[in-house]
Scaffold this motif. Structure first.
Motif, mmCIF file in Angstrom:
data_model
loop_
_atom_site.group_PDB
_atom_site.id
_atom_site.type_symbol
_atom_site.label_atom_id
_atom_site.label_comp_id
_atom_site.label_asym_id
_atom_site.label_seq_id
_atom_site.Cartn_x
_atom_site.Cartn_y
_atom_site.Cartn_z
ATOM 1 N N THR A 1 46.709 32.358 58.295
ATOM 2 C CA THR A 1 48.074 32.057 57.850
ATOM 3 C C THR A 1 48.170 32.047 56.331
ATOM 4 O OG1 THR A 1 48.484 30.760 59.852
ATOM 5 C CG2 THR A 1 49.933 30.349 57.969
ATOM 6 N N GLN A 2 47.066 31.648 55.683
ATOM 7 C CA GLN A 2 47.032 31.611 54.214
ATOM 8 C C GLN A 2 46.652 32.969 53.606
ATOM 9 O OE1 GLN A 2 44.813 28.065 52.675
ATOM 10 N NE2 GLN A 2 44.640 27.534 54.852
ATOM 11 N N GLY A 3 46.490 33.975 54.438
ATOM 12 C CA GLY A 3 46.113 35.290 53.927
ATOM 13 C C GLY A 3 44.635 35.425 53.614
ATOM 14 N N LEU A 4 43.807 34.534 54.169
ATOM 15 C CA LEU A 4 42.367 34.561 53.901
ATOM 16 C C LEU A 4 41.628 35.314 55.019
ATOM 17 C CD1 LEU A 4 42.021 30.865 52.652
ATOM 18 C CD2 LEU A 4 42.429 32.946 51.308
ATOM 19 N N LEU A 5 40.299 35.318 54.930
ATOM 20 C CA LEU A 5 39.445 36.068 55.851
ATOM 21 C C LEU A 5 39.807 37.557 55.855
ATOM 22 C CD1 LEU A 5 39.043 33.717 58.982
ATOM 23 C CD2 LEU A 5 37.429 34.086 57.098
ATOM 24 N N ARG A 6 40.104 38.079 54.680
ATOM 25 C CA ARG A 6 40.480 39.484 54.577
ATOM 26 C C ARG A 6 39.330 40.385 55.003
ATOM 27 N NH1 ARG A 6 43.021 40.246 48.607
ATOM 28 N NH2 ARG A 6 42.711 42.450 49.218
ATOM 29 N N GLY A 7 39.688 41.511 55.580
ATOM 30 C CA GLY A 7 38.690 42.478 56.003
ATOM 31 C C GLY A 7 38.900 43.848 55.396
ATOM 32 N N ASP A 8 39.707 43.916 54.311
ATOM 33 C CA ASP A 8 40.057 45.216 53.733
ATOM 34 C C ASP A 8 39.071 45.695 52.676
ATOM 35 O OD1 ASP A 8 40.619 43.496 51.653
ATOM 36 O OD2 ASP A 8 42.797 43.771 51.735
ATOM 37 N N GLY A 9 38.065 44.889 52.355
ATOM 38 C CA GLY A 9 37.069 45.323 51.374
ATOM 39 C C GLY A 9 37.479 45.193 49.936
ATOM 40 N N GLY A 10 38.701 44.727 49.680
ATOM 41 C CA GLY A 10 39.214 44.646 48.315
ATOM 42 C C GLY A 10 40.044 45.869 47.984
ATOM 43 N N GLY A 11 40.910 45.724 46.991
ATOM 44 C CA GLY A 11 41.799 46.832 46.655
ATOM 45 C C GLY A 11 42.331 46.702 45.247
ATOM 46 N N PRO A 12 43.507 47.278 44.968
ATOM 47 C CA PRO A 12 44.069 47.237 43.610
ATOM 48 C C PRO A 12 44.300 45.818 43.083
ATOM 49 C CG PRO A 12 45.230 48.833 44.981
ATOM 50 C CD PRO A 12 44.344 48.065 45.894
ATOM 51 N N ASP A 13 44.445 44.854 44.005
ATOM 52 C CA ASP A 13 44.682 43.483 43.559
ATOM 53 C C ASP A 13 43.381 42.765 43.201
ATOM 54 O OD1 ASP A 13 43.944 43.569 46.302
ATOM 55 O OD2 ASP A 13 44.576 41.484 46.530
ATOM 56 N N THR A 14 42.232 43.414 43.402
ATOM 57 C CA THR A 14 40.950 42.749 43.120
ATOM 58 C C THR A 14 40.045 43.649 42.276
ATOM 59 O OG1 THR A 14 40.030 43.580 45.202
ATOM 60 C CG2 THR A 14 41.020 41.377 45.239
ATOM 61 N N PRO A 15 40.501 44.065 41.093
ATOM 62 C CA PRO A 15 39.641 44.922 40.266
ATOM 63 C C PRO A 15 38.477 44.127 39.690
ATOM 64 C CG PRO A 15 41.569 44.255 39.028
ATOM 65 C CD PRO A 15 41.764 43.711 40.413
ATOM 66 N N PHE A 16 37.412 44.824 39.341
ATOM 67 C CA PHE A 16 36.277 44.172 38.671
ATOM 68 C C PHE A 16 35.619 45.186 37.759
ATOM 69 C CE2 PHE A 16 34.875 45.787 42.758
ATOM 70 C CZ PHE A 16 33.688 46.465 42.489
ATOM 71 N N THR A 17 34.996 44.687 36.718
ATOM 72 C CA THR A 17 34.348 45.538 35.721
ATOM 73 C C THR A 17 32.841 45.544 35.948
ATOM 74 O OG1 THR A 17 34.003 43.734 34.155
ATOM 75 C CG2 THR A 17 36.126 44.885 34.057
ATOM 76 N N ASP A 18 32.159 46.430 35.244
ATOM 77 C CA ASP A 18 30.702 46.459 35.356
ATOM 78 C C ASP A 18 30.088 45.173 34.819
ATOM 79 O OD1 ASP A 18 29.643 47.355 32.334
ATOM 80 O OD2 ASP A 18 31.638 48.095 32.838
ATOM 81 N N THR A 19 30.713 44.576 33.806
ATOM 82 C CA THR A 19 30.211 43.304 33.273
ATOM 83 C C THR A 19 30.315 42.210 34.332
ATOM 84 O OG1 THR A 19 30.857 43.928 31.030
ATOM 85 C CG2 THR A 19 30.500 41.581 31.455
ATOM 86 N N GLN A 20 31.448 42.159 35.019
ATOM 87 C CA GLN A 20 31.613 41.164 36.080
ATOM 88 C C GLN A 20 30.631 41.403 37.218
ATOM 89 O OE1 GLN A 20 35.800 42.034 36.609
ATOM 90 N NE2 GLN A 20 36.393 39.986 35.863
#
Length: 319
Positions: free
Chosen positions: A70-89
């Motif tokens: 209900t809170q939008g958790l336990l996602r199974g999409d692998g991440g997307g445009p809303d979860t970018p990360f850099t090589d440093t991260q």
């Protein structure tokens, strides 16, 4: 001509002799042979009725899963445009997750206490077995066995560690146990890991309700190469939460032993945003088994190499 004739005569005489024997000794009809008896496969062991405590936990975890979804958790999409990360991260998250332990050795699993660790990973093929407590119904056993098999194949592709599912001399055990099964599993756990510490054994037997699943690994004294691992997953979990436990614990048992609140998108984060392995986590596994890193490396030596690898991976469009 004469020789040829004699051979033919001999042939006739032999045939006649055999015919005479047939007349003196008439054929005996053999007794009828009964068809082989088909023995049915032994019936599966009966499913044990879970206790009320186990049934109550199943209700609790179903509600918990519903709340998280209900809170939008336990996602199974692998991440997307809303979860970018850099090589440093990515490199920073690798150091925090692969080069620290979430719990102290011989822990009670109640209070996470990150401690510095060497780089730990498998240097031998993994022989993975799946076991179920007597209260787990057959349809759930079939589903979980298939899930473990598919996920183990994925982990093997990412790490290049050979992983086979077998009951012959396994070194990685995946146990699906309900509350009653787990509380009676002390002898089995000692059999799997003879040197298992008493504090860790008690912690598994008395696993607190908010500890959804757990994995423990063993190493040779002073070593950093896995010898055995045991993942324990609550059978009371609904389907998605069992899958989430399979994804996190089996990957942690490969060497990503810690969690980090900064890791995103990741299952190695206690915020439960993601339930299934993400693209970020796949890169962590690839980094862990990159041959430029060495089993047993301390963080100070591994960290600069991890930064180089992370830049390489993301420059290739991996994210």
């Amino acid at each position: 001509m004469a020789g040829r004739f004699s051979v033919r005569g001999l042939s006739v005489a032999l045939v006649m002799g055999l015919a005479g024997c047939a007349e003196l000794f008439p054929p005996v009809t053999p007794p009828p042979v009964d068809p082989p008896v088909e023995r049915p496969d032994p019936p599966p062991p009966p499913v044990v009725e879970p206790s009320q405590a186990s049934k109550d936990l199943a209700v609790y975890y179903r509600r918990l899963q519903n709340d998280l979804l209900t809170q939008g958790l336990l996602r199974g999409d692998g991440g997307g445009p809303d979860t970018p990360f850099t090589d440093t991260q990515l490199a920073r998250n690798f150091v925090r997750i692969a080069l620290f332990n979430e719990y102290r050795d011989d822990s009670d699993f109640r209070s996470p206490q990150a401690t510095v660790s060497k780089l730990r990973r498998w240097e031998t093929p993994i022989r993975m077995s799946v076991e179920f407590g007597p209260s787990v119904p057959p349809d759930q056993q079939a589903m979980d066995t298939a899930s473990v098999s598919a996920y183990a194949a994925r982990l093997s592709r990412l790490t290049s560690v050979p992983i086979t599912q077998t009951d012959r001399n396994p070194n990685y055990h995946v146990l699906f146990l309900n509350e009653d099964d787990r509380r009676g599993a002390a002898a089995r756990l000692r059999q799997i890991i003879p040197g298992l510490g008493e504090a860790t054994l008690r912690a598994i037997i008395n696993l607190p309700r908010d500890q959804l699943c757990v994995v423990i690994g063993t190493f040779s004294p002073g070593g950093a190469s896995y010898q055995k691992a045991v993942a324990i997953i609550r059978a009371e979990h609904p389907n998605l939460m069992r899958s989430a436990c399979i994804h996190e614990e089996l990957a942690q048992g490969l060497g990503l032993a810690n969690d980090s609140p900064q890791a995103r998108p990741s299952i190695f984060n206690d915020d439960e945003e993601f339930g299934l392995l993400t693209t970020h986590d796949e890169l962590l596994l690839r980094m862990l088994y990159d041959r430029r890193l060495r089993t047993g490396m301390p963080p100070a030596e591994a960290a600069p190499i991890a930064r180089v690898i992370a830049r390489e991976y993301l420059a290739g469009g991996a994210s």
